[in-house]
Design a protein around this motif. Structure first.
Motif, PDB file in Angstrom:
ATOM      1  N   ILE A   1       0.834  -1.205   0.000  1.00 48.72           N
ATOM      2  CA  ILE A   1       0.000   0.000   0.000  1.00 48.72           C
ATOM      3  C   ILE A   1       0.865   1.249   0.000  1.00 48.72           C
ATOM      4  CG2 ILE A   1      -1.598   1.388   1.392  1.00 48.72           C
ATOM      5  CD1 ILE A   1      -2.956  -1.194   2.244  1.00 48.72           C
ATOM      6  N   PHE A   2       1.875   1.264   0.877  1.00 50.34           N
ATOM      7  CA  PHE A   2       2.666   2.483   1.019  1.00 50.34           C
ATOM      8  C   PHE A   2       3.690   2.666  -0.089  1.00 50.34           C
ATOM      9  CE2 PHE A   2       0.557   2.781   4.974  1.00 50.34           C
ATOM     10  CZ  PHE A   2       0.538   4.140   5.244  1.00 50.34           C
ATOM     11  N   ALA A   3       3.979   1.548  -0.826  1.00 50.51           N
ATOM     12  CA  ALA A   3       4.925   1.693  -1.928  1.00 50.51           C
ATOM     13  C   ALA A   3       4.239   2.293  -3.145  1.00 50.51           C
ATOM     14  CB  ALA A   3       5.533   0.344  -2.263  1.00 50.51           C
ATOM     15  N   SER A   4       2.927   2.202  -3.207  1.00 47.53           N
ATOM     16  CA  SER A   4       2.248   2.654  -4.425  1.00 47.53           C
ATOM     17  C   SER A   4       1.195   3.717  -4.118  1.00 47.53           C
ATOM     18  CB  SER A   4       1.605   1.462  -5.125  1.00 47.53           C
ATOM     19  OG  SER A   4       0.682   0.850  -4.237  1.00 47.53           O
ATOM     20  N   LEU A   5       1.511   4.628  -3.212  1.00 39.26           N
ATOM     21  CA  LEU A   5       0.563   5.694  -2.896  1.00 39.26           C
ATOM     22  C   LEU A   5       0.446   6.670  -4.069  1.00 39.26           C
ATOM     23  CD1 LEU A   5       1.507   6.688   0.775  1.00 39.26           C
ATOM     24  CD2 LEU A   5      -0.345   5.218   0.010  1.00 39.26           C
ATOM     25  N   THR A   6      -0.764   7.116  -4.329  1.00 38.03           N
ATOM     26  CA  THR A   6      -0.933   8.159  -5.341  1.00 38.03           C
ATOM     27  C   THR A   6      -0.564   9.500  -4.704  1.00 38.03           C
ATOM     28  OG1 THR A   6      -3.186   8.671  -4.698  1.00 38.03           O
ATOM     29  CG2 THR A   6      -2.902   6.904  -6.300  1.00 38.03           C
ATOM     30  N   PRO A   7      -0.303  10.516  -5.528  1.00 37.16           N
ATOM     31  CA  PRO A   7       0.044  11.814  -4.943  1.00 37.16           C
ATOM     32  C   PRO A   7      -0.994  12.325  -3.939  1.00 37.16           C
ATOM     33  CG  PRO A   7       0.488  11.845  -7.281  1.00 37.16           C
ATOM     34  CD  PRO A   7      -0.179  10.536  -7.002  1.00 37.16           C
ATOM     35  N   SER A   8      -2.277  12.113  -4.231  1.00 37.32           N
ATOM     36  CA  SER A   8      -3.263  12.658  -3.289  1.00 37.32           C
ATOM     37  C   SER A   8      -3.297  11.836  -1.996  1.00 37.32           C
ATOM     38  CB  SER A   8      -4.645  12.763  -3.932  1.00 37.32           C
ATOM     39  OG  SER A   8      -5.205  11.498  -4.081  1.00 37.32           O
ATOM     40  N   GLN A   9      -2.958  10.547  -2.075  1.00 42.39           N
ATOM     41  CA  GLN A   9      -2.845   9.754  -0.840  1.00 42.39           C
ATOM     42  C   GLN A   9      -1.625  10.198  -0.036  1.00 42.39           C
ATOM     43  OE1 GLN A   9      -2.873   5.898  -2.670  1.00 42.39           O
ATOM     44  NE2 GLN A   9      -5.035   5.557  -2.223  1.00 42.39           N
ATOM     45  N   ARG A  10      -0.535  10.488  -0.750  1.00 40.77           N
ATOM     46  CA  ARG A  10       0.659  10.983  -0.061  1.00 40.77           C
ATOM     47  C   ARG A  10       0.358  12.302   0.658  1.00 40.77           C
ATOM     48  NH1 ARG A  10       5.519   8.108  -1.651  1.00 40.77           N
ATOM     49  NH2 ARG A  10       4.776   7.109  -3.525  1.00 40.77           N
ATOM     50  N   LEU A  11      -0.450  13.114   0.001  1.00 43.90           N
ATOM     51  CA  LEU A  11      -0.848  14.382   0.611  1.00 43.90           C
ATOM     52  C   LEU A  11      -1.558  14.121   1.936  1.00 43.90           C
ATOM     53  CD1 LEU A  11      -0.970  17.469   0.006  1.00 43.90           C
ATOM     54  CD2 LEU A  11      -3.179  17.089  -1.043  1.00 43.90           C
ATOM     55  N   GLN A  12      -2.383  13.069   1.958  1.00 43.25           N
ATOM     56  CA  GLN A  12      -3.075  12.711   3.200  1.00 43.25           C
ATOM     57  C   GLN A  12      -2.077  12.273   4.279  1.00 43.25           C
ATOM     58  OE1 GLN A  12      -5.987   9.983   1.121  1.00 43.25           O
ATOM     59  NE2 GLN A  12      -7.204  10.585   2.891  1.00 43.25           N
ATOM     60  N   VAL A  13      -1.080  11.486   3.873  1.00 43.82           N
ATOM     61  CA  VAL A  13      -0.067  11.053   4.840  1.00 43.82           C
ATOM     62  C   VAL A  13       0.720  12.270   5.344  1.00 43.82           C
ATOM     63  CG1 VAL A  13       1.953   9.587   5.220  1.00 43.82           C
ATOM     64  CG2 VAL A  13       0.126   8.807   3.721  1.00 43.82           C
ATOM     65  N   ALA A  14       1.073  13.158   4.401  1.00 43.73           N
ATOM     66  CA  ALA A  14       1.854  14.351   4.765  1.00 43.73           C
ATOM     67  C   ALA A  14       1.095  15.226   5.758  1.00 43.73           C
ATOM     68  CB  ALA A  14       2.200  15.151   3.515  1.00 43.73           C
ATOM     69  N   ARG A  15      -0.248  15.209   5.637  1.00 38.37           N
ATOM     70  CA  ARG A  15      -1.065  16.048   6.522  1.00 38.37           C
ATOM     71  C   ARG A  15      -1.602  15.267   7.705  1.00 38.37           C
ATOM     72  NH1 ARG A  15      -4.816  18.739   1.799  1.00 38.37           N
ATOM     73  NH2 ARG A  15      -3.377  20.367   1.128  1.00 38.37           N
ATOM     74  N   HIS A  16      -1.135  14.039   7.885  1.00 39.41           N
ATOM     75  CA  HIS A  16      -1.674  13.195   8.949  1.00 39.41           C
ATOM     76  C   HIS A  16      -1.532  13.896  10.305  1.00 39.41           C
ATOM     77  CE1 HIS A  16      -2.358   9.751  11.508  1.00 39.41           C
ATOM     78  NE2 HIS A  16      -2.749   9.065  10.452  1.00 39.41           N
TER      79      HIS A  16
ATOM     80  N   GLU B   1      -1.910  15.267  -8.940  1.00 38.79           N
ATOM     81  CA  GLU B   1      -1.198  14.434  -9.908  1.00 38.79           C
ATOM     82  C   GLU B   1      -0.394  15.327 -10.860  1.00 38.79           C
ATOM     83  OE1 GLU B   1      -0.697  10.514 -10.715  1.00 38.79           O
ATOM     84  OE2 GLU B   1      -2.635  10.934  -9.812  1.00 38.79           O
ATOM     85  N   ALA B   2      -1.077  16.337 -11.401  1.00 40.24           N
ATOM     86  CA  ALA B   2      -0.488  17.177 -12.450  1.00 40.24           C
ATOM     87  C   ALA B   2       0.630  18.078 -11.928  1.00 40.24           C
ATOM     88  CB  ALA B   2      -1.579  18.039 -13.084  1.00 40.24           C
ATOM     89  N   LEU B   3       0.530  18.514 -10.682  1.00 40.17           N
ATOM     90  CA  LEU B   3       1.478  19.509 -10.155  1.00 40.17           C
ATOM     91  C   LEU B   3       2.845  18.937  -9.812  1.00 40.17           C
ATOM     92  CD1 LEU B   3      -0.793  21.637  -7.787  1.00 40.17           C
ATOM     93  CD2 LEU B   3       0.523  22.507  -9.709  1.00 40.17           C
ATOM     94  N   LYS B   4       2.969  17.603  -9.769  1.00 41.18           N
ATOM     95  CA  LYS B   4       4.245  16.940  -9.399  1.00 41.18           C
ATOM     96  C   LYS B   4       4.737  17.422  -8.032  1.00 41.18           C
ATOM     97  CE  LYS B   4       4.599  15.003 -13.523  1.00 41.18           C
ATOM     98  NZ  LYS B   4       3.618  13.929 -13.645  1.00 41.18           N
ATOM     99  N   ILE B   5       4.063  16.922  -7.023  1.00 42.43           N
ATOM    100  CA  ILE B   5       4.328  17.437  -5.674  1.00 42.43           C
ATOM    101  C   ILE B   5       5.084  16.466  -4.783  1.00 42.43           C
ATOM    102  CG2 ILE B   5       2.256  18.888  -5.722  1.00 42.43           C
ATOM    103  CD1 ILE B   5       0.828  16.838  -4.004  1.00 42.43           C
ATOM    104  N   THR B   6       5.288  15.226  -5.239  1.00 43.38           N
ATOM    105  CA  THR B   6       5.896  14.243  -4.343  1.00 43.38           C
ATOM    106  C   THR B   6       7.422  14.343  -4.372  1.00 43.38           C
ATOM    107  OG1 THR B   6       6.115  12.506  -6.002  1.00 43.38           O
ATOM    108  CG2 THR B   6       4.000  12.664  -4.874  1.00 43.38           C
TER     109      THR B   6
END
Lengths: 363, 305
Positions: free
Chosen positions: A87-102, A283-288
């Motif tokens: 799960i954590f190896a294939s997070l989408t950018p918006s999921q990563r955003l959720q983790v970053a804001r956890h 996705e488009a902004l390339k934020i990861t």
């Protein structure tokens, strides 16, 4: 009944506990969130939670009926570990955003206290007549050496978040950061900055007090400092609010951290005229971290413990500490003017455009 | 049908469209002032640098006119005209960024949102950058960042004052973090220019917002602004949302910033060239600079390689 994994977890926890108790005893900080609290789950973690619930169910049943199911449980646990990893190896950018804001993600003060041998927080920008709690800073001892550490501070709960304005600093916060950085320059101390903000505060007073000027001033002055500057995005890097303490010799980022020019929500509202398109915008902004490494903006990508930094703050702290140490050792070899020149060269290179060279080729 | 209805219907049938207003400014013989409604002979308005002679309203002016207004005839040398934008993120919102760029380039005859060059202002050598709001709202991407950085470096090398006329909505989202980093890059170049005790004057025109305000617009040794220009970090609507109440009418105008101590002076466009010349002359030392500043110190020269 402690297997090896259990043992490490046990020791990890008790060590964390000891550090916390010591800090509380010293009266330096408020208590850190304890891992015993009910975990806050993100939607994509659901399959994992279900599996873990099943494991504990089986364990209880087995204990009641006195059946030995150790092998099966071990298998299931291995499956859970694997699932978590997947799960954590294939997070989408918006999921990563959720983790970053956890909400449980370790904050600036958590990391500062965990990586330093001693720490004293300093306050105020000596001008605005108000201490901005969304920006914290002070002097710490890191590996025996005095270092100025500062960063955006989000709250640990709702009340704290209100006091800290959800980590959105006002001009006073940026001026306080600059004051501390100039202090570091004056006394030859390296600077660590920790970035974790949704952005600079877009409020009435902030505008009135010159939010733009405060950030702009920091951008220019950070180029003039002659001490090593290490910037780490530990959670969310929100646009100018992040860059205002983000001009350094190294940019480091945790794996699930994000750094963006405009929040995906704002970007979607402006470019798509639909705030609901935030996932598409992220996705488009390339934020990861990975994307920024590819664009040549990020220098050091810090891997996170499986499940994110909040799942194992002790491990995350170790990773951060060793990266800071290694990079500080490297930068400490350089003279002040060399640091300045290299910092300028580092930013000078950023940008993508075409230009025909003399022989007609495009660069 | 009463006479009143007839008038009302006629008005409905023939609304003055945005499109038509623009055309009036572009090729009409007469131009109607957006602020006071007075019709002015377009040639006269142009001669007055697009400032309404009746109410002093400053109409928008774009980069070619701006350069013409500030730089002495036949002294303008454009720089880095071959630096062209790319689409590094393969960005697509409702339209692909690549297509948007091509369309805007055709429509505006500009490569990107800034023109830079060197020339003489009232006989004084200057390095000038002029942002153009027509090109995607004057947004700052890699090209704007690179051209302004090179302009400032040129100013440092030739010991010229730098003037940047700002007009921008902020960072160009379509280039993601690359555009945010241009804020730092330009500020770094300004640090170097400043370290050589050279003068930098940004001129803030309508509108100057976002990432531009949070970088080179606010870093002037002296900051000038045009009357009534909007100058802001966060947009008015965003601020209103955090506040949940009405903001003062003049909030985020040049006059508001002057009152709060963030710009040095508001200069009407018709006096801009004269004021810039005066300021530059006031910064020319009566006696030459100390010799160690005459030549670029080695460490600065190393920066500019």
């Amino acid at each position: 009944m402690l297997n090896f994994g259990g043992l490490t977890v046990f020791f990890g926890r008790s060590l964390g506990q000891a550090v916390r108790l010591w800090c509380e005893f010293r009266g330096v900080i408020e208590p850190m969130p304890t891992p015993q609290r009910k975990p806050i789950l993100l939607d994509f973690e659901k399959p994992l939670v279900e599996l873990e619930a099943r494991i504990s169910q089986i364990r209880e049943l087995a204990e009641e009926n006195e059946v030995d199911v150790a092998t099966q449980i071990r298998q299931l646990e291995a499956r859970a570990d694997q699932l978590r990893q997947e799960i954590f190896a294939s997070l989408t950018p918006s999921q990563r955003l959720q983790v970053a804001r956890h909400p449980r993600r370790p904050s600036t003060l958590d990391y500062i206290q965990a990586i330093s041998d001693e720490w004293i927080e300093l306050h105020g920008d000596r001008g605005s007549g108000k201490d901005d709690l969304a920006m914290v800073g002070g002097i710490a001892r890191f590996e025996g050496r005095p270092v100025v550490m500062l960063g955006n501070q989000k709250g640990r709960d709702t009340k704290d978040n209100v006091a800290r304005n959800f980590g959105m600093a006002s001009p006073g916060g940026y001026r306080k950061a600059m004051r501390l950085m100039k202090h570091a320059n004056q006394f030859g101390m390296p600077i660590f900055t920790f970035i974790d903000t949704p952005g600079a505060f877009p409020g009435f007073e902030a505008e009135e007090m010159g939010q733009g000027e405060a950030i702009a001033y920091n951008l220019r002055e950070m180029f003039s400092l002659e001490v090593p500057i290490l910037c780490t995005v530990i959670g969310e890097g929100g646009s100018g609010g992040a860059l205002g303490i983000g001009v350094g010799d190294r940019l480091m980022m945790f794996e699930h951290s994000v750094y963006y020019v405009a929040s995906p929500e704002a970007c979607a509202a402006i470019l798509w005229r639909d705030a609901g398109r935030a996932a598409q915008a992220s996705e488009a902004l390339k934020i990861t971290a990975c994307d920024l490494k590819e664009l040549g903006i990020l220098d050091v990508l810090l891997p996170e413990p499986i499940g994110g930094a909040h799942a194992n703050p002790v491990k995350a702290t170790e990773i951060l500490k060793s990266a800071l140490k290694a990079n500080l050792d490297e930068l400490s070899q350089l003279s002040g003017p060399d640091l300045r020149r290299l910092r300028y060269e580092k930013f000078r290179k950023i940008g993508v455009f075409t230009e025909p060279t003399e022989n007609g080729a495009l660069t | 049908m009463s006479l009143f209805d007839w008038f009302a219907n006629r008005r409905k049938a023939d609304p003055i469209s945005q499109d038509r207003q623009e055309r009036e400014i572009a090729d009409g013989l007469w131009t109607k002032c957006e602020a006071c409604g007075v019709m002015t002979y377009t040639k006269d308005l142009r001669a007055n640098q697009m400032v309404c002679p009746e109410c002093q309203h400053h109409h928008r002016v774009y980069s070619p006119d701006r350069i013409h207004q500030l730089i002495d005839d036949d002294t303008w040398q454009p720089l880095d005209v071959q630096v062209l934008p790319q689409d590094p993120l393969k960005f697509r919102d409702r339209k692909a960024y690549g297509d948007r760029l091509r369309e805007t380039q055709t429509k505006t005859q500009l490569q990107d949102a800034v023109q830079t060059g060197v020339g003489e202002l009232d006989g004084l050598p200057v390095a000038l950058g002029v942002m153009d709001f027509r090109f995607m709202g004057g947004s700052m991407g890699s090209v704007v960042g690179e051209k302004l950085t090179r302009l400032i470096e040129r100013g440092t090398r030739d010991r010229r004052p730098v003037i940047i006329v700002c007009a921008s909505g902020g960072a160009r989202m379509q280039e993601g973090m690359l555009s945010l980093m241009q804020m730092a890059k330009i500020s770094g170049a300004l640090d170097l220019h400043r370290s050589q005790r050279l003068l930098y004057i940004p001129v803030l025109t309508h509108p100057t917002t976002g990432g531009v305000t949070a970088s080179f617009a606010m870093l002037g040794d002296i900051i000038l602004a045009e009357p009534k220009a909007t100058i802001a970090f966060a947009g008015r609507r965003v601020v209103e949302q955090t506040l949940r109440e009405k903001l003062p009418d003049d909030f985020q105008t040049a006059e508001y910033l002057l009152n709060h101590g963030f710009v040095d002076a508001i200069v009407p466009r018709t006096q801009l060239k004269g004021t810039l010349a005066q300021l530059i002359r006031l910064h020319q030392p009566a006696s030459p600079y100390p010799t160690e500043l005459e030549a670029l110190p080695q460490d600065v020269a190393a920066h500019l390689r």
